[in-house]
Design an enzyme around this catalytic site. Structure first.
Site, PDB file in Angstrom:
ATOM      1  N   LYS A 117     -97.062  29.086 -13.416  1.00  0.00           N
ATOM      2  CA  LYS A 117     -97.026  29.993 -12.257  1.00  0.00           C
ATOM      3  C   LYS A 117     -97.786  29.374 -11.091  1.00  0.00           C
ATOM      4  O   LYS A 117     -98.819  28.728 -11.297  1.00  0.00           O
ATOM      5  CB  LYS A 117     -97.654  31.331 -12.657  1.00  0.00           C
ATOM      6  CG  LYS A 117     -97.516  32.442 -11.617  1.00  0.00           C
ATOM      7  CD  LYS A 117     -98.158  33.736 -12.135  1.00  0.00           C
ATOM      8  CE  LYS A 117     -98.036  34.889 -11.168  1.00  0.00           C
ATOM      9  NZ  LYS A 117     -98.662  36.115 -11.691  1.00  0.00           N
TER      10      LYS A 117
ATOM     11  N   SER B 128     -95.746  40.142 -11.496  1.00  0.00           N
ATOM     12  CA  SER B 128     -95.632  39.113 -10.478  1.00  0.00           C
ATOM     13  C   SER B 128     -95.204  37.750 -11.003  1.00  0.00           C
ATOM     14  O   SER B 128     -94.779  36.900 -10.235  1.00  0.00           O
ATOM     15  CB  SER B 128     -96.970  38.969  -9.764  1.00  0.00           C
ATOM     16  OG  SER B 128     -97.961  38.508 -10.659  1.00  0.00           O
TER      17      SER B 128
ATOM     18  N   SER C 206     -98.522  41.722 -15.118  1.00  0.00           N
ATOM     19  CA  SER C 206     -97.694  40.681 -14.500  1.00  0.00           C
ATOM     20  C   SER C 206     -97.123  39.643 -15.444  1.00  0.00           C
ATOM     21  O   SER C 206     -96.304  38.829 -15.025  1.00  0.00           O
ATOM     22  CB  SER C 206     -98.479  39.968 -13.401  1.00  0.00           C
ATOM     23  OG  SER C 206     -98.543  40.768 -12.255  1.00  0.00           O
TER      24      SER C 206
END
Lengths: 473, 489
Positions: B77, B152, B176
């Site tokens: 990420k 997210s 997330s």
């Protein structure tokens, strides 16, 4: 005069090997921005890790200031924007500080006085900014040196127990001497290792704060000015406003910076990147066992040797001088005499040259030998002053200097009598005046004989012989 | 080959039946083929990945020791710092930011021989539940490209679900990792707070942030999680306890467990499709001999308001460093220091980030701090205590990951509150700092549904074992979304 109430907030840079929350070295003379890493630059993703040595230094200071060390304390974030603050918040302490409720003792002319310490807490230093105008008047830029960012700081807040600028100076001197004795800080105000904010009110009225005073002189001058200013405001039936003021060193005045209404909201909250700081009693005891004798205890010991309080304080508050003094004591020298010479001739010499006792070749052994020679009567005190100055310059022994320069005291009564007779013969007028009762002329004759002896005549013998001769007819 | 589980590929590589270069080339080819449709990656680094694979191949040829993830392509990420690739956090303010250091998890991955092929898209600073708050572009859900992948960590979830990589890292502050895993039909683990070092994870809400893992089956997930876990002297909040070998412990028997279900929390917002899938999943556990019991988490329903005070408060401080002074975006045309701050932050941050900074600043302000921030901390403690009480009664707690199926792109962008509600079931667990996994339990209308299994602190091993049992009983792992079937045909 209206009674001032003064409180001091002091920031002290700790001279730990590395910074408060990262492993960058703490050093004050390195090239700008060479002692930095992601942590002290506040780069995204970096995290603080507390420096153990900084905690131990803080324990030592808290103990020296008789504070209660909290078994559990917490770091908080103090939020504000400024380019010298890379994370946009300073890691500091708030409602759970490291330690509280201590005191230190100052030696005033009226005797000892206890000044309360409200709290001692830990925080990190900001970077150092150099603004354009100090580089050149027209430039519109500022430079930032992050070497200082993250250096461990102590905030030491006094209670408002200080009642004069003089006492404020004494408080700072005592604090400085404690910090230096513990070896935790250079505590040098001029280098910014010790910075001071003051709070002051008159007759317990509204107080003002004066920020960022960076010398003993500024602290005293700013307080004196502010007392006068507040007195005038009150005299004209005005009101002192609660505000933060700035001391303009060049003009010697304090100027308003911001009022209470404009004060910033720092939005403190517990620092989630650090776990609460737990200090257990064995750790405290371990630090205590390694602590050197504190100035306060030294003073007490010196006073017991017969030193006056001021003498004891001067020596005790100067760690190097105190070490020297203690070495002399351990060699068996009488404290009072060592103190007399240290605080007069030796200090005069050092102060004139801005030197410290460890920067001159005089050793404790040397001073003790000198005192022995003096006691034996080989030289007079007056010659002694000359000898000690040479010892300070060269590091040679007292006997060596006396021999080399032929300074040994002359105690031969025959020789002294010969000089005395000569002086009496050459000054008939003065002799008759003296004999008619003008006794203050005695010093005149002593001086003349001394001069003939090259300053070496034993004053006791000289006095006796001279008196005999003058009284004879 | 790329449709194999990672643990099979690892075996093939170690036995020299497959070379890391072959694996990386096949993966990159597939990843690039899908990228045009899904847009999982903010950065792809084929050259760097290939170079790593070649180095690894040299090592294997020489018979040198290679790590437990040797040759496995992974994605990270974009809020996790990498020296080799920019780290933008999906934000304009860090658009060209190249960190001078690697996060601890990145070091661990590389030491284990994993090959990071790129950085994945995410909601700006991990603030969001759909990845639509990325400043750069939106990522699609591989099960239906009209829908969000969750957030997210949407880019990481999509990249794993669509076989662009075998494994990926995300971060989970309020859900997330778990919610996008659920939306994308894969497995996602949020370990106990402090189990994985946060050093190098760009902070959103420090007391909640935790790096998590994505995989398409439990053995792969367990392996990745054990590689990145452990104490880190650079993170004061990381836990000192040793890390068990989650992957090896999978083979030991799980026994009969008591599974708690917090029906009181599930009163709110649960859609019929998810409810049905969840009830079917509980039956699978029952058939395996587990006891299903009701547990009460009376304060968990206050999770969302609590979270939306604490997380923004911490974020308001964590994001103060983006000031245009030292790195990242600096807006042009400033007149003075204040206007430099205002312009830089005004231009650099998106709407959701600004909303949370303002919320957090307000919650900490003088006069409001006690009523908001301090109160929220108290509720957080109550929620933690609810879980502690529940775990005196049961071994694990099960509940749906999201109350709804994956929603449509754009559906909730204009309605932040309804977006916040999609984390209703994940947030209380984050507030309590507990480990939780999301596992696929069904496909409803062609869309995946996920279930969380939550355990007490440091019970990751037990959670993996229970999940592995479920995976084998349900057969729901290594799922292939239609777009994958189509393009591989």
């Amino acid at each position: 005069m209206l009674k001032p109430t003064i409180g001091l907030e002091v920031h002290v840079q700790l001279k730990t090997r590395s910074k408060m929350f990262c492993s960058c070295p703490v050093e004050f003379k390195a090239e700008p921005n060479t002692l930095v890493c992601p942590v002290c630059l506040g780069l995204p993703g970096s995290l603080p890790v507390l420096n153990r040595q900084a905690v131990e230094y803080t324990i030592a200071v808290a103990l020296a200031l008789h504070c209660e060390i909290q078994p559990f304390s917490q770091f908080h974030r103090k939020n504000y924007f400024y380019p010298d603050l890379p994370k946009g918040y300073q890691i500091s302490q708030y409602d759970l500080p490291f330690s509280r409720n201590g005191y230190l003792i100052i030696e005033t002319e009226e005797g000892e006085k206890r000044i309360g310490i409200q709290r001692v807490h830990m925080e990190e230093d900001t970077a150092k900014m150099i603004h354009g105008e100090s580089i050149s008047r027209t430039s519109g830029y500022s430079l930032i040196d992050f070497n200082r960012s993250g250096v461990p700081l102590l905030e030491i807040v006094s209670r408002p127990d200080i009642s004069s600028p003089q006492e404020a100076t004494l408080y700072l001197m005592e604090l400085r001497s404690i910090l230096r004795t513990l070896g935790v800080s250079t505590a040098n105000m001029e280098e910014g290792a010790l910075r001071c904010d003051v709070n002051i009110s008159l007759e317990r009225g509204t107080r003002t704060e004066i920020k960022n005073l960076n010398s003993f002189h500024s602290v005293r001058k700013a307080l004196e000015y502010e007392i006068k200013r507040q007195e005038e405001v009150l005299k004209e039936k005005g009101q002192v406003i609660q505000e933060t003021r700035h001391y303009d060193e060049r003009a010697g005045v304090t100027l308003s910076m911001r009022t209470k209404e404009e004060a910033e909201d720092y939005r403190y909250f517990p620092e989630p990147d650090l776990v609460p700081l737990k200090i257990d009693p064995p750790w405290i005891e371990e630090v205590r066992s390694r602590m050197p004798e504190l100035p306060e205890d030294k003073r007490k010991r010196y006073k017991e040797l017969g030193l006056f309080p001021q003498e004891a304080a001067t020596i005790a508050n100067n760690p190097e001088l105190a070490n020297f003094f203690d070495s002399c004591l351990s060699l068996g020298a009488p404290g009072k005499e060592v103190a007399n010479w240290l605080l007069s001739e030796v200090m005069k010499y050092l102060n004139a040259r801005n030197l410290s006792i460890i920067e001159v070749p005089l050793s404790p052994e040397g001073l003790v030998e000198f005192l022995t020679v003096l006691k034996e009567g080989t030289i007079s005190s007056k010659i002694g002053k000359m000898v000690i100055e040479e010892m300070l310059q060269t590091g040679d022994g007292a006997r060596e200097i006396i021999e080399r320069r032929g300074l040994a005291q002359i105690s031969d009564p025959v020789l002294i009598k010969k000089w005395a007779e000569e002086v009496i013969k050459e000054n008939p007028d003065q002799v008759s005046q003296y004999r008619q009762g003008k006794e203050q002329l005695f010093g005149f004759f002593v001086g003349k004989v001394m001069k003939l002896s090259g300053g070496k005549a034993n004053p006791e013998i000289l006095n006796r012989i001279l008196k005999e001769l003058l009284l004879r007819e | 080959m790329i449709f194999q589980p990672a643990h099979k590929i690892l075996k093939e590589i170690r036995e020299r039946n497959l070379s890391p270069v072959e694996v990386i080339q096949a993966t990159l080819e597939w990843a690039q083929k899908l990228e045009g449709k899904l847009r999982s990656f903010l950065v792809l680094d084929p050259e760097g990945a290939l170079a790593k694979a070649l180095m690894l191949e040299e090592k294997l040829k020489k018979g040198e020791e290679v790590g437990p993830l040797a040759g496995i392509p992974v994605a990270v990420k974009d809020n996790i710092c990498t020296r080799r690739m920019t780290t933008t956090c999906g934000s304009r303010i860090l658009e060209n930011f190249l960190p001078p250091y690697d996060a601890t998890v990145v070091e661990k991955l590389e030491r284990a021989g994993a090959i990071i092929i790129g950085k994945t898209n995410c909601d700006e600073f991990a603030m969001g539940s759909s990845t639509e708050n990325s400043a750069f572009f939106k990522t699609a859900n591989p099960w239906d490209i009209e829908r969000v992948p969750g957030g997210s960590s949407g880019g990481s979830a999509t990249s794993v679900a669509s076989y662009q990589v075998f494994l990926a890292l995300g971060s989970d502050t309020g859900g997330s990792v778990r919610q996008p895993a659920s939306f994308c039909g894969i497995f996602g683990m949020k370990p106990t707070y402090g189990r994985v070092s946060r050093y190098g994870l760009v902070a959103f809400a420090s007391s909640l942030d935790q790096i998590g893992t994505f995989a398409r089956n439990v053995p792969d997930l367990a392996l990745l999680t054990e590689v990145i876990s452990g104490h880190d002297p650079r993170d004061s909040t990381s836990l000192p306890e040793p890390v068990p070998s989650y992957s090896k412990e999978l083979d030991s028997p799980v026994g009969t467990l008591r599974i708690g279900v917090p029906w009181d929390l599930l009163q709110e917002g649960l859609t019929p499709e998810v409810k049905e899938a969840f009830e079917d999943a509980l039956e699978i556990f029952e058939r395996a001999g587990f006891a299903i019991e009701e547990v009460s988490l009376p304060h968990a329903s206050y999770g969302i308001p609590t979270y939306y005070l604490i997380a923004p408060a911490e974020a308001s401080a964590n994001l103060a460093r983006y000031d245009g002074i030292r790195f990242g975006l600096r807006a042009k045309g400033e007149e003075n220091l204040i206007s430099l701050y205002k312009k830089t932050r005004g231009e650099g941050f998106g709407a959701e980030v600004k909303r949370r900074i303002m919320l957090g600043t307000f919650a900490l302000s003088l006069g409001y701090r006690d009523a908001f921030y301090v109160k929220a901390q108290k509720v957080r403690t109550l929620i933690s205590q609810d879980f502690q009480k529940a775990f005196r009664k049961v071994d694990l707690i099960a509940l749906p990951t999201s109350p709804t199926l994956p929603f449509k792109l754009g559906e909730k962008v204009q309605d932040p509150l309804s977006m916040y509600m999609s984390d209703l079931y994940t947030i209380p667990i984050s507030l309590a700092g507990l480990p939780a996994i999301s596992i696929p339990i069904a496909l409803k209308n062609g869309l995946p549904v996920g279930m969380q299994i939550v355990g007490p602190a440091l019970s990751e091993s037990l959670i993996f074992k229970a999940s592995y049992l479920f995976e084998r009983e349900s057969g729901l792992s290594n799922l292939k979304p239609p777009i994958v079937e189509e393009l591989s045909a």
